[in-house]
Motif scaffolding. Structure first.
Motif, mmCIF file in Angstrom:
data_model
loop_
_atom_site.group_PDB
_atom_site.id
_atom_site.type_symbol
_atom_site.label_atom_id
_atom_site.label_comp_id
_atom_site.label_asym_id
_atom_site.label_seq_id
_atom_site.Cartn_x
_atom_site.Cartn_y
_atom_site.Cartn_z
ATOM 1 N N UNK A 22 0.837 -1.204 0.000
ATOM 2 C CA UNK A 22 0.000 0.000 0.000
ATOM 3 C C UNK A 22 0.871 1.252 0.000
ATOM 4 N N UNK A 23 1.858 1.266 0.875
ATOM 5 C CA UNK A 23 2.774 2.407 0.961
ATOM 6 C C UNK A 23 3.600 2.551 -0.315
ATOM 7 N N UNK A 24 4.049 1.433 -0.854
ATOM 8 C CA UNK A 24 4.847 1.469 -2.077
ATOM 9 C C UNK A 24 4.068 2.024 -3.260
ATOM 10 N N UNK A 25 2.824 1.586 -3.422
ATOM 11 C CA UNK A 25 1.998 2.113 -4.507
ATOM 12 C C UNK A 25 1.734 3.610 -4.321
ATOM 13 N N UNK A 26 1.429 4.016 -3.088
ATOM 14 C CA UNK A 26 1.139 5.432 -2.823
ATOM 15 C C UNK A 26 2.374 6.291 -3.093
ATOM 16 N N UNK A 27 3.528 5.844 -2.618
ATOM 17 C CA UNK A 27 4.777 6.574 -2.836
ATOM 18 C C UNK A 27 5.093 6.659 -4.328
ATOM 19 N N UNK A 28 4.857 5.571 -5.031
ATOM 20 C CA UNK A 28 5.110 5.567 -6.477
ATOM 21 C C UNK A 28 4.204 6.573 -7.182
ATOM 22 N N UNK A 40 -3.224 4.669 -11.719
ATOM 23 C CA UNK A 40 -3.095 3.229 -11.506
ATOM 24 C C UNK A 40 -2.523 2.942 -10.115
ATOM 25 N N UNK A 41 -1.418 3.611 -9.771
ATOM 26 C CA UNK A 41 -0.792 3.389 -8.471
ATOM 27 C C UNK A 41 -1.738 3.753 -7.320
ATOM 28 N N UNK A 42 -2.445 4.873 -7.447
ATOM 29 C CA UNK A 42 -3.379 5.281 -6.391
ATOM 30 C C UNK A 42 -4.511 4.275 -6.243
ATOM 31 N N UNK A 43 -5.018 3.786 -7.353
ATOM 32 C CA UNK A 43 -6.082 2.783 -7.315
ATOM 33 C C UNK A 43 -5.601 1.500 -6.639
ATOM 34 N N UNK A 47 -6.948 -0.272 -3.206
ATOM 35 C CA UNK A 47 -7.380 -1.673 -3.188
ATOM 36 C C UNK A 47 -6.634 -2.470 -2.119
ATOM 37 N N UNK A 48 -5.334 -2.240 -2.018
ATOM 38 C CA UNK A 48 -4.536 -2.950 -1.016
ATOM 39 C C UNK A 48 -4.953 -2.515 0.387
ATOM 40 N N UNK A 49 -5.263 -1.240 0.573
ATOM 41 C CA UNK A 49 -5.738 -0.763 1.880
ATOM 42 C C UNK A 49 -7.030 -1.478 2.275
ATOM 43 N N UNK A 50 -7.914 -1.710 1.307
ATOM 44 C CA UNK A 50 -9.149 -2.448 1.576
ATOM 45 C C UNK A 50 -8.831 -3.881 1.993
ATOM 46 N N UNK A 51 -7.861 -4.506 1.340
ATOM 47 C CA UNK A 51 -7.445 -5.863 1.695
ATOM 48 C C UNK A 51 -6.863 -5.906 3.099
ATOM 49 N N UNK A 90 13.197 9.541 -10.866
ATOM 50 C CA UNK A 90 11.967 9.696 -11.637
ATOM 51 C C UNK A 90 12.029 8.909 -12.944
ATOM 52 N N UNK A 91 12.640 7.747 -12.915
ATOM 53 C CA UNK A 91 12.754 6.853 -14.054
ATOM 54 C C UNK A 91 11.603 5.848 -13.976
ATOM 55 N N UNK A 92 10.653 5.944 -14.888
ATOM 56 C CA UNK A 92 9.453 5.113 -14.842
ATOM 57 C C UNK A 92 9.779 3.628 -14.830
ATOM 58 N N UNK A 93 10.727 3.205 -15.659
ATOM 59 C CA UNK A 93 11.085 1.788 -15.706
ATOM 60 C C UNK A 93 11.647 1.345 -14.358
ATOM 61 N N UNK A 94 12.512 2.157 -13.758
ATOM 62 C CA UNK A 94 13.088 1.806 -12.451
ATOM 63 C C UNK A 94 12.003 1.731 -11.385
ATOM 64 N N UNK A 95 11.065 2.667 -11.411
ATOM 65 C CA UNK A 95 9.960 2.656 -10.448
ATOM 66 C C UNK A 95 9.159 1.368 -10.609
ATOM 67 N N UNK A 96 8.805 1.051 -11.843
ATOM 68 C CA UNK A 96 8.010 -0.155 -12.089
ATOM 69 C C UNK A 96 8.777 -1.424 -11.722
ATOM 70 N N UNK A 97 10.087 -1.447 -11.943
ATOM 71 C CA UNK A 97 10.898 -2.596 -11.520
ATOM 72 C C UNK A 97 10.797 -2.797 -10.009
ATOM 73 N N UNK A 98 10.907 -1.704 -9.257
ATOM 74 C CA UNK A 98 10.863 -1.805 -7.797
ATOM 75 C C UNK A 98 9.465 -2.176 -7.311
ATOM 76 N N UNK A 99 8.441 -1.640 -7.950
ATOM 77 C CA UNK A 99 7.077 -2.015 -7.575
ATOM 78 C C UNK A 99 6.856 -3.496 -7.855
#
Length: 154
Positions: A22-28, A40-43, A47-51, A90-99
């Motif tokens: 949840x924190x990772x998606x929000x930070x991303x 997408x990340x906020x959604x 969803x994870x917060x609901x889980x 702020x490298x989108x590919x790097x962010x997505x790799x970490x997510x």
């Protein structure tokens, strides 16, 4: 069959891993410029917060005290540090790799929990949430592959 303390421990482990996600998606979401990726990340974070809430309610329903925070354990902690480093560039590919790495951790935790001998109602929730984690992982992987292709084209 796992006893009550074991069930609570399994659920609390999932709560901690999920709160990390949840924190990772929000930070991303806070770090990317692309409005669709941000949404997408906020959604996913919501969803994870609901889980997490559902897991916490399960723990309470069997008389336990639910985990209230994310884990700070070794491997997860390193992954979130790596995510923060990736976000600063702020490298989108790097962010997505970490997510995606974070989602790999969530999947492993959910698969381990789903393999436990648990009461049917609890196993049902875990398996349903595992399916959601798999969808998150697959969507992130697809976004990452698309971002890689776009970066290579430029």
């Amino acid at each position: 069959m796992a006893d009550n303390d074991e069930i609570i421990s399994i659920l609390n482990d999932l709560i901690e891993v999920s709160k990390d996600g949840e924190e990772g998606f929000r930070t991303s979401a806070e770090q990317v410029d692309d409005p669709q990726l941000k949404a997408f990340f906020l959604s996913r974070s919501q969803d994870v917060a609901t889980s997490v809430q559902e897991l916490q309610d399960l723990v309470r329903s069997i008389g336990g005290e639910p985990a209230a925070s994310s884990s700070l354990g070794g491997a997860l902690h390193r992954r979130w540090i790596a995510l923060k480093i990736a976000l600063t560039s702020n490298d989108t590919v790097a962010v997505l790799n970490e997510v995606e790495r974070g989602e790999d951790t969530a999947l492993a935790s959910y698969r381990k929990a789903a393999a436990e001998d648990l009461p049917a109602d609890i196993k049902f929730v875990i398996v349903r949430q595992l399916e959601g984690a798999q969808r998150n992982h697959d969507q992130v992987k697809q976004l990452r592959d698309t971002a890689r292709a776009e970066a290579s084209a430029h």
